[in-house]
Design a protein around this motif. Structure first.
Motif, PDB file in Angstrom:
ATOM      1  N   SER A 103      41.752  44.639  35.288  1.00 38.13           N
ATOM      2  CA  SER A 103      40.678  43.986  36.036  1.00 38.13           C
ATOM      3  C   SER A 103      40.480  44.613  37.408  1.00 38.13           C
ATOM      4  O   SER A 103      39.349  44.838  37.846  1.00 38.13           O
ATOM      5  N   ALA A 104      41.578  44.878  38.091  1.00 40.84           N
ATOM      6  CA  ALA A 104      41.498  45.410  39.450  1.00 40.84           C
ATOM      7  C   ALA A 104      41.512  46.934  39.493  1.00 40.84           C
ATOM      8  O   ALA A 104      41.474  47.520  40.571  1.00 40.84           O
ATOM      9  N   ALA A 122      48.503  43.988  45.957  1.00 38.92           N
ATOM     10  CA  ALA A 122      47.372  43.296  45.325  1.00 38.92           C
ATOM     11  C   ALA A 122      47.892  42.017  44.691  1.00 38.92           C
ATOM     12  O   ALA A 122      49.000  41.981  44.156  1.00 38.92           O
ATOM     13  N   ILE A 176      46.586  39.071  41.981  1.00 41.72           N
ATOM     14  CA  ILE A 176      45.561  38.697  41.010  1.00 41.72           C
ATOM     15  C   ILE A 176      45.866  37.288  40.514  1.00 41.72           C
ATOM     16  O   ILE A 176      46.944  37.025  39.974  1.00 41.72           O
ATOM     17  N   GLN A 179      40.777  38.194  43.075  1.00 38.26           N
ATOM     18  CA  GLN A 179      41.590  39.336  43.488  1.00 38.26           C
ATOM     19  C   GLN A 179      41.756  39.310  45.007  1.00 38.26           C
ATOM     20  O   GLN A 179      40.810  39.010  45.732  1.00 38.26           O
ATOM     21  N   ALA A 182      43.656  41.556  48.321  1.00 36.61           N
ATOM     22  CA  ALA A 182      44.266  42.831  48.724  1.00 36.61           C
ATOM     23  C   ALA A 182      44.818  42.713  50.134  1.00 36.61           C
ATOM     24  O   ALA A 182      44.253  42.026  50.982  1.00 36.61           O
ATOM     25  N   LEU A 187      39.694  47.980  44.831  1.00 36.51           N
ATOM     26  CA  LEU A 187      39.791  46.627  45.375  1.00 36.51           C
ATOM     27  C   LEU A 187      38.813  46.398  46.524  1.00 36.51           C
ATOM     28  O   LEU A 187      39.044  45.561  47.391  1.00 36.51           O
ATOM     29  N   ALA A 234      37.741  42.856  46.762  1.00 39.25           N
ATOM     30  CA  ALA A 234      38.796  41.841  46.763  1.00 39.25           C
ATOM     31  C   ALA A 234      38.770  41.048  48.070  1.00 39.25           C
ATOM     32  O   ALA A 234      38.368  41.558  49.126  1.00 39.25           O
TER      33      ALA A 234
END
Length: 487
Positions: free
Chosen positions: A356-357, A424, A426, A436, A438, A470, A473
């Protein structure tokens, strides 16, 4: 109770609830099927017919390379001429793929005059019949049609059915055919015979065949026929993945449809549990951090008890059962209880979060090692072993680490990992509500105080995180939170 047949009849009085076609399968083995056309549309029909035992004949004065390849691959007969009505002689079906309305109409009219069903490709107005999106598990076949309204939808439905039917389904059908006469003779009672076939298609016979153990499947079928004894129970420890239905493995989907009982965790979404057989019993043994509603020992006892009763059980776990899923305890209990079991892996949270990230968990020249860790052991007074590996450049994926994030950060920084190390976080990886975050290792402590982040959390620490996508994010430490942490 109202007669359901009456309700169905009332519904079918509405024209929109009735079909304009009658589903049927044409016998074409050894019979001539004519394809008139020169290009890609004709090639597609040759490939489709190539899944049958029809005698394929292609008529076109000149053909394109794609069609030539299909003709050679399926050993079709090529008549290099313009279409004439004489080509229709002895044909069981006709496909016109001339890619021109008038030319296709000419073939349709000639075929109808000869009394032969005809299909004009991509021209439903001219068709006597439609070709469905085909799922081939010979001798089992499933065809889906939208009657020309939505062919793309038909292909989507076909993909779902492809996922549900193992490749060996046809082999299972052929094995059943070998036992059909014997079953009729040996099992006189109709109800018992239906029970035999129910066990045949969903019990140990099918399980062994799908696992590639053909000889074992045959011996199990013979044993079942000879004794009609109770089949031994079986337990599958199945990984449900991170939660998205389409990240379930094909094997997991199939087993959910076959299980008598589904024993599932709290983190497995209801939509995934609902994919099980409609009449399967569902047992919730939800365990969340700080709220273990069912002790692990009781879950183990339950699995053994169900297996010893002869039931087919799916033990559905979030992620992968072998990664922080306590599968070892359940496997040991099943061994001691004499219950057969199998592991069906799932997509673990680290892989779902990384996908996903877009985090490269390993990266040449940056991180060549990957560590799966649990935040629980961060409470110990000594630095966990995985923290030492992080110092050597490994990427560390920390499961269940939200409440101990501060401890993780402190210990790793004190051990020598630089505070600026990328991090990160999640939450609810691969779920629609995924979030998300970061930041850096020095900011990770803030996570422990962010009560609004209350879903399952995976923390990824390491230089490889700095190469992730990211940009969108959320900051791990919002300005207010960062100020509070400093104060």
């Amino acid at each position: 109770m109202a007669d359901s047949r009456g309700d169905i009849a009332k519904t079918l009085k509405k024209p929109e609830a009735r079909l304009d076609v009658f589903p049927a399968f044409m016998k074409v083995a050894g019979r001539k099927v004519l394809v008139v056309g020169h290009g890609g549309e004709a090639a597609a029909k040759v490939r489709l017919l190539g899944e049958t035992n029809a005698r394929i004949v292609v008529v076109a004065k000149e053909i394109e390379p794609e069609l030539a390849k299909a003709v050679a691959l399926f050993e079709a007969e090529l008549i290099a001429e313009d279409f004439r009505k004489e080509h229709l002689s002895d044909a069981a079906l006709v496909f016109s793929a001339r890619e021109d309305w008038d030319l296709d109409k000419a073939v349709v009219e000639a075929a109808r005059a000869a009394g032969i069903p005809v299909n004009a490709v991509d021209k439903p107005e001219l068709c006597d019949f439609y070709t469905g999106a085909l799922v081939n598990r010979a001798p089992i076949a499933v065809a889906i049609t939208s009657t020309g309204v939505g062919p793309v939808l038909s292909r989507h439905i076909r993909a779902r059915i492809e996922a549900m039917l193992p490749r060996a389904t046809g082999e299972l059908a052929r094995l059943a055919e070998n036992f059909r006469d014997a079953a009729t003779k040996v099992i006189v009672d109709g109800a018992l015979r239906r029970n035999f076939w129910a066990r045949f298609f969903s019990g140990s016979v099918a399980a062994n065949l799908y696992a590639g153990k053909t000889d074992k499947a045959r011996s199990e079928a013979q044993r079942l026929l000879n004794s009609m004894a109770e089949e031994p129970g079986f337990v599958w420890l199945v990984g449900a993945g991170p939660g998205a239905e389409d990240l379930l493995t094909l094997r997991a989907q199939r087993l959910l449809q076959e299980a008598d009982v589904i024993v599932h965790d709290a983190l497995v979404p209801a939509d995934v549990v609902a994919m099980g057989r409609r009449d399967a019993e569902r047992i919730h043994v939800g365990k969340r951090k700080g709220a273990h509603s069912v002790p692990q020992s009781e879950i183990c006892e339950l699995l053994v008890e169900l297996g010893q009763k002869g039931l087919k059980v799916v033990r559905l776990k979030a992620g992968d059962p072998m990664i922080f899923g306590r599968a070892a305890e359940e496997m040991e209990a099943l061994r001691e209880g004499g219950v057969g079991f199998e592991i069906v892996p799932g997509v673990t949270a680290a892989f779902a979060a990384a996908a996903s990230a877009q985090i490269p968990l390993t990266l040449r020249g940056v991180a060549s090692n990957l560590v799966f860790a649990t935040g629980h052991n961060a409470r110990s007074e000594t630095l966990p072993d995985w923290a030492g590996l992080a110092l050597k450049g490994a990427t560390v994926a920390v499961y269940m680490g939200r409440t101990v994030a501060a401890s993780v950060a402190d210990r790793m920084i004190n051990a020598g990992l630089i505070p600026e190390t990328p991090v990160a976080v999640i939450e609810n990886a691969a779920h629609p509500e995924e979030r998300q975050f970061a930041g850096t290792l020095s900011e990770l402590a803030v996570l422990s105080n962010r009560a609004e982040i209350n879903g399952p959390v995976l923390i990824v620490i390491g230089e490889a995180v700095g190469h992730a996508a990211l940009n969108n994010a959320e900051p791990l430490a919002p300005i207010e939170a960062a100020r509070a942490a400093v104060a």
